[in-house]
Scaffold this motif. Sequence first.
Motif, PDB file in Angstrom:
ATOM      1  N   SER A  76      17.646 -17.665  -7.233  1.00 41.95           N
ATOM      2  CA  SER A  76      17.804 -16.869  -8.520  1.00 41.95           C
ATOM      3  C   SER A  76      17.041 -17.335  -9.585  1.00 41.95           C
ATOM      4  CB  SER A  76      19.232 -16.427  -8.774  1.00 41.95           C
ATOM      5  OG  SER A  76      19.270 -15.775  -9.998  1.00 41.95           O
ATOM      6  N   LEU A  77      15.958 -16.525 -10.178  1.00 40.89           N
ATOM      7  CA  LEU A  77      15.318 -17.197 -11.014  1.00 40.89           C
ATOM      8  C   LEU A  77      16.198 -17.335 -12.450  1.00 40.89           C
ATOM      9  CD1 LEU A  77      11.804 -15.468 -10.667  1.00 40.89           C
ATOM     10  CD2 LEU A  77      12.573 -17.886  -9.942  1.00 40.89           C
ATOM     11  N   HIS A  78      17.088 -16.094 -12.607  1.00 43.50           N
ATOM     12  CA  HIS A  78      17.808 -16.192 -13.899  1.00 43.50           C
ATOM     13  C   HIS A  78      18.814 -17.358 -13.698  1.00 43.50           C
ATOM     14  CE1 HIS A  78      17.041 -12.197 -15.235  1.00 43.50           C
ATOM     15  NE2 HIS A  78      16.663 -11.745 -14.033  1.00 43.50           N
ATOM     16  N   HIS A  79      19.336 -17.657 -12.498  1.00 38.91           N
ATOM     17  CA  HIS A  79      20.204 -18.850 -12.483  1.00 38.91           C
ATOM     18  C   HIS A  79      19.419 -20.194 -13.092  1.00 38.91           C
ATOM     19  CE1 HIS A  79      23.165 -21.852 -10.970  1.00 38.91           C
ATOM     20  NE2 HIS A  79      22.165 -22.198 -10.145  1.00 38.91           N
ATOM     21  N   ILE A  80      18.187 -20.365 -12.587  1.00 34.92           N
ATOM     22  CA  ILE A  80      17.514 -21.343 -13.096  1.00 34.92           C
ATOM     23  C   ILE A  80      17.239 -21.584 -14.487  1.00 34.92           C
ATOM     24  CG2 ILE A  80      15.177 -22.363 -12.634  1.00 34.92           C
ATOM     25  CD1 ILE A  80      15.118 -21.505  -9.855  1.00 34.92           C
ATOM     26  N   CYS A 138      18.053 -23.853 -19.909  1.00 33.16           N
ATOM     27  CA  CYS A 138      18.541 -23.318 -21.031  1.00 33.16           C
ATOM     28  C   CYS A 138      19.893 -24.377 -21.452  1.00 33.16           C
ATOM     29  CB  CYS A 138      18.923 -22.215 -21.317  1.00 33.16           C
ATOM     30  SG  CYS A 138      17.129 -21.158 -21.209  1.00 33.16           S
ATOM     31  N   ASP A 139      20.704 -24.811 -20.450  1.00 32.51           N
ATOM     32  CA  ASP A 139      21.725 -25.327 -21.030  1.00 32.51           C
ATOM     33  C   ASP A 139      21.620 -26.492 -21.874  1.00 32.51           C
ATOM     34  OD1 ASP A 139      24.194 -27.747 -20.306  1.00 32.51           O
ATOM     35  OD2 ASP A 139      25.020 -25.752 -19.483  1.00 32.51           O
ATOM     36  N   SER A 140      22.371 -26.494 -22.832  1.00 36.33           N
ATOM     37  CA  SER A 140      22.411 -27.419 -24.126  1.00 36.33           C
ATOM     38  C   SER A 140      22.556 -28.952 -23.775  1.00 36.33           C
ATOM     39  CB  SER A 140      23.245 -27.017 -25.083  1.00 36.33           C
ATOM     40  OG  SER A 140      24.705 -27.022 -24.824  1.00 36.33           O
ATOM     41  N   SER A 141      23.373 -29.179 -22.557  1.00 30.10           N
ATOM     42  CA  SER A 141      23.484 -30.446 -22.313  1.00 30.10           C
ATOM     43  C   SER A 141      22.853 -31.007 -21.150  1.00 30.10           C
ATOM     44  CB  SER A 141      25.206 -30.660 -22.073  1.00 30.10           C
ATOM     45  OG  SER A 141      25.509 -29.624 -20.935  1.00 30.10           O
ATOM     46  N   THR A 142      22.506 -30.231 -20.207  1.00 33.19           N
ATOM     47  CA  THR A 142      21.982 -30.670 -18.988  1.00 33.19           C
ATOM     48  C   THR A 142      20.670 -29.863 -18.904  1.00 33.19           C
ATOM     49  OG1 THR A 142      23.072 -28.992 -17.636  1.00 33.19           O
ATOM     50  CG2 THR A 142      24.172 -31.105 -17.907  1.00 33.19           C
ATOM     51  N   GLY A 143      20.266 -29.105 -19.699  1.00 29.17           N
ATOM     52  CA  GLY A 143      18.878 -28.396 -19.571  1.00 29.17           C
ATOM     53  C   GLY A 143      17.598 -29.328 -20.050  1.00 29.17           C
ATOM     54  N   ILE A 144      16.467 -28.700 -19.904  1.00 28.50           N
ATOM     55  CA  ILE A 144      15.357 -29.566 -20.419  1.00 28.50           C
ATOM     56  C   ILE A 144      15.547 -29.477 -21.772  1.00 28.50           C
ATOM     57  CG2 ILE A 144      13.914 -27.122 -20.728  1.00 28.50           C
ATOM     58  CD1 ILE A 144      11.733 -28.686 -19.294  1.00 28.50           C
ATOM     59  N   LYS A 145      14.894 -30.680 -22.205  1.00 30.87           N
ATOM     60  CA  LYS A 145      14.987 -31.146 -23.704  1.00 30.87           C
ATOM     61  C   LYS A 145      13.634 -30.336 -24.488  1.00 30.87           C
ATOM     62  CE  LYS A 145      14.539 -34.954 -27.119  1.00 30.87           C
ATOM     63  NZ  LYS A 145      14.233 -36.487 -27.216  1.00 30.87           N
TER      64      LYS A 145
END
Length: 322
Positions: free
Chosen positions: A130-134, A139-146
């Motif tokens: 799921s591209l939406h899940h990716i 975009c996750d503020s703690s574990t997503g890309i900086k």
Amino acid sequence: MQEAAGVLKEGFLVKRGHIVRNWKVRWFVLLQDKLLYYKIEGGKKEPSPKGRILLDGCTITCPCLEYENRPLLIKLKTKTNTDYFLECCSREERDSWALDITGAIHAGHPVQVQELHRMKNTFKLLENISLHHIVERICDSSTGIKLTRNLAQGNRYKETFTGSALVDWLISNSFAVSRFEAVTLASMLMEENFIKPVGARSTEATRYSDLSEQFLDDSTALYMFAESSKKNISSKEELQFNISELSGTIVKQGFLVKQGHKRKNWKVRRFVLRADPAFLHYYDPTKEENRPVGGFSLRGCLVSALEDNGVPAEGKSKTQEL
């Protein structure tokens, strides 16, 4: 002498300390069964190694994203559960070290080595992905890309990320097992308008007809989330250097030993050579701030190749004007 004959690779890497968690530049030498590292004093490698990492039973993590301000890390865990963090000067150099170290670890297992080379250029996306899940995970503020501020052709953009940073993130979070696979997945995210290119370098790549060539696994190619596509230009950035100096195309980068101006001591610095305009900047690799500590224009410079005694060789013309 016996060790010199078996050297697989050598060069500068930045190593995290075991007791004091600071970062030091060391000269590393990869042998078939171990990784040696040396201190540099007076611009030269000390004769005896400062330490060694035994590769038997080691596991390697690359990319390693445990330090958000150090995206070019390799993590080695020995069979005694000792962690080593090694930082390289570029994504290409990091991947080259990782491949050679992995080859040394599995040298006695040729089938595993063949599998590593096969995986490097295979493409097998997860089923029902799921591209939406990716995108939610990215975009996750703690574990997503900086997201960072970056330059492109003299313009400064907020909330962007580089192509190589996204590839690293996709592999580190198990959405892809190879850089080839991660690039294809990133191209799909771009085709579905989840992300968009920023600046001439990444935008020009979208003109290629092959989907896998439209996204660049490159530390100079910029991207942002589609909903954050507003360009931000500021003339009051807190930069030590003029924005135009840092907007040139990166031609080459790597570690060099530099002599100080006042104390005349020698320190390892990460040098970045840029063209259009031509500048040479240098950074302190032991610091987390990704900003130059010095630099100069190459226009009108004289370049000389020196002997060990610091003077040009007699009878040979080794000076060139730029």
